[in-house]
Design a protein around this motif. Structure first.
Motif, PDB file in Angstrom:
ATOM      1  N   UNK A  89     -17.113   3.157  -7.500  1.00 41.27           N
ATOM      2  CA  UNK A  89     -16.709   4.347  -8.254  1.00 41.27           C
ATOM      3  C   UNK A  89     -16.428   4.006  -9.717  1.00 41.27           C
ATOM      4  N   UNK A  90     -15.734   2.895  -9.940  1.00 42.06           N
ATOM      5  CA  UNK A  90     -15.409   2.506 -11.318  1.00 42.06           C
ATOM      6  C   UNK A  90     -16.667   2.171 -12.109  1.00 42.06           C
ATOM      7  N   UNK A  91     -17.603   1.490 -11.458  1.00 41.17           N
ATOM      8  CA  UNK A  91     -18.861   1.163 -12.137  1.00 41.17           C
ATOM      9  C   UNK A  91     -19.656   2.431 -12.435  1.00 41.17           C
ATOM     10  N   UNK A  92     -19.677   3.358 -11.506  1.00 39.05           N
ATOM     11  CA  UNK A  92     -20.414   4.613 -11.708  1.00 39.05           C
ATOM     12  C   UNK A  92     -19.858   5.374 -12.915  1.00 39.05           C
ATOM     13  N   UNK A 131     -10.800  -2.992 -11.045  1.00 43.97           N
ATOM     14  CA  UNK A 131     -11.224  -2.729  -9.670  1.00 43.97           C
ATOM     15  C   UNK A 131     -11.835  -3.969  -9.030  1.00 43.97           C
ATOM     16  N   UNK A 132     -12.612  -4.713  -9.802  1.00 42.85           N
ATOM     17  CA  UNK A 132     -13.257  -5.915  -9.261  1.00 42.85           C
ATOM     18  C   UNK A 132     -12.257  -6.886  -8.662  1.00 42.85           C
ATOM     19  N   UNK A 133     -11.112  -7.040  -9.316  1.00 42.90           N
ATOM     20  CA  UNK A 133     -10.158  -8.060  -8.883  1.00 42.90           C
ATOM     21  C   UNK A 133      -8.970  -7.479  -8.121  1.00 42.90           C
ATOM     22  N   UNK A 134      -9.027  -6.176  -7.828  1.00 38.31           N
ATOM     23  CA  UNK A 134      -7.865  -5.482  -7.272  1.00 38.31           C
ATOM     24  C   UNK A 134      -7.479  -5.911  -5.870  1.00 38.31           C
ATOM     25  N   UNK A 135      -8.379  -6.580  -5.154  1.00 35.04           N
ATOM     26  CA  UNK A 135      -8.073  -6.976  -3.768  1.00 35.04           C
ATOM     27  C   UNK A 135      -7.706  -8.444  -3.652  1.00 35.04           C
ATOM     28  N   UNK A 136      -7.377  -9.085  -4.761  1.00 32.17           N
ATOM     29  CA  UNK A 136      -7.112 -10.532  -4.718  1.00 32.17           C
ATOM     30  C   UNK A 136      -5.843 -10.873  -3.939  1.00 32.17           C
ATOM     31  N   UNK A 137      -4.914  -9.921  -3.834  1.00 30.72           N
ATOM     32  CA  UNK A 137      -3.707 -10.158  -3.054  1.00 30.72           C
ATOM     33  C   UNK A 137      -2.562 -10.792  -3.812  1.00 30.72           C
ATOM     34  N   UNK A 138      -2.698 -10.967  -5.131  1.00 33.05           N
ATOM     35  CA  UNK A 138      -1.646 -11.605  -5.923  1.00 33.05           C
ATOM     36  C   UNK A 138      -1.253 -10.712  -7.093  1.00 33.05           C
ATOM     37  N   UNK A 139      -0.112 -10.015  -7.006  1.00 32.18           N
ATOM     38  CA  UNK A 139       0.350  -9.186  -8.122  1.00 32.18           C
ATOM     39  C   UNK A 139       0.553  -9.983  -9.415  1.00 32.18           C
ATOM     40  N   UNK A 140       1.005 -11.217  -9.286  1.00 30.87           N
ATOM     41  CA  UNK A 140       1.230 -12.043 -10.472  1.00 30.87           C
ATOM     42  C   UNK A 140      -0.092 -12.378 -11.152  1.00 30.87           C
ATOM     43  N   UNK A 141      -1.103 -12.736 -10.365  1.00 29.27           N
ATOM     44  CA  UNK A 141      -2.414 -13.034 -10.935  1.00 29.27           C
ATOM     45  C   UNK A 141      -3.005 -11.796 -11.603  1.00 29.27           C
TER      46      UNK A 141
END
Length: 233
Positions: free
Chosen positions: A116-119, A149-159
């Motif tokens: 969606x973000x890319x679109x 969006x690309x990195x949103x599922x990394x699981x690290x709020x700090x990162x």
């Protein structure tokens, strides 16, 4: 016809000539990062009235080379190639790792956010109609959303927080890069390739293309300043 739109030999305009003269002065180091730009000095440099100089500064500000402060007026953007290289290296390290983790951990919702973000980003041009060398603000907002969006599922709020700060720190360098690279880069293709590899669950491939994407942005500016031996670092 306005005076600044009047054509010179070769189809050039007064504002265009002023733009080239001021940008070259910044490139060569005559005007240093942070220097205040006084209209009297710029008029003397360009050999013309204040109106084309003002138009040139508006364009340079849109491209990230100068900044406008309500109290101090125009000044040269605080550019440091050492900082640019440091930001680029940090982004390549942190965001590629965040992307790798997202590819490994991301679910269908993450895929939907990326698509969606890319679109949305691809639906509007990157550059302004009035200043083709300057970035559109609405495109930049969607560009930021795509990278987030690309990195949103990394699981690290700090990162994620670190990556967001680095993205912001790179803002005026990114604007300058767009004005310099012009049609030499297929930015849309670079973004599409990162997305395709991420959705194909090729974590290492996506991370490598993302690192290259950031490296290209830095290289455009590096070449611009180094060619004049005017490294402002």
């Amino acid at each position: 016809m306005r005076r600044t739109d009047q054509k010179r030999a070769g189809g050039r305009t007064l504002a265009g000539d002023a733009y080239e003269a001021i940008r070259q002065a910044i490139r060569s180091g005559r005007f240093k990062p942070g220097d205040r730009l006084r209209f009297a000095d710029l008029q003397a440099l360009c050999g013309m009235s204040v109106t084309p100089v003002r138009e040139a500064l508006a364009r340079l500000t849109a491209e990230g080379f100068t900044v406008l402060d309500d109290h101090r007026g125009y000044s040269v953007a605080s550019l440091s190639l050492a900082e640019l290289r440091d930001i680029t290296a940090a982004r390549q390290l942190c965001e590629s790792e965040a992307l790798r983790l997202s590819v490994e951990k991301g679910d269908a919702d993450w895929e939907g956010r990326v698509i969606a973000a890319h679109h949305l980003m691809s639906r509007i041009p990157q550059v302004r109609e009035d200043i083709p060398s300057a970035m559109r603000e609405d495109w930049e907002a969607r560009h930021a959303a795509f990278h987030a969006a690309l990195i949103s599922a990394c699981g690290s709020p700090i990162l994620l927080e670190i990556c967001e700060k680095l993205f912001s720190r790179a803002d005026h360098y990114r604007r300058m890069s767009i004005s310099l690279s012009g049609g030499m880069r297929d930015v849309a293709g670079e973004h599409r390739r990162v997305m395709e590899l991420a959705l194909a669950r090729d974590a290492e491939g996506a991370a490598a293309v993302l690192r290259d994407h950031y490296g290209r942005t830095a290289a455009a500016l590096d070449s611009f300043f180094q060619s004049e031996n005017g490294d402002p670092a």
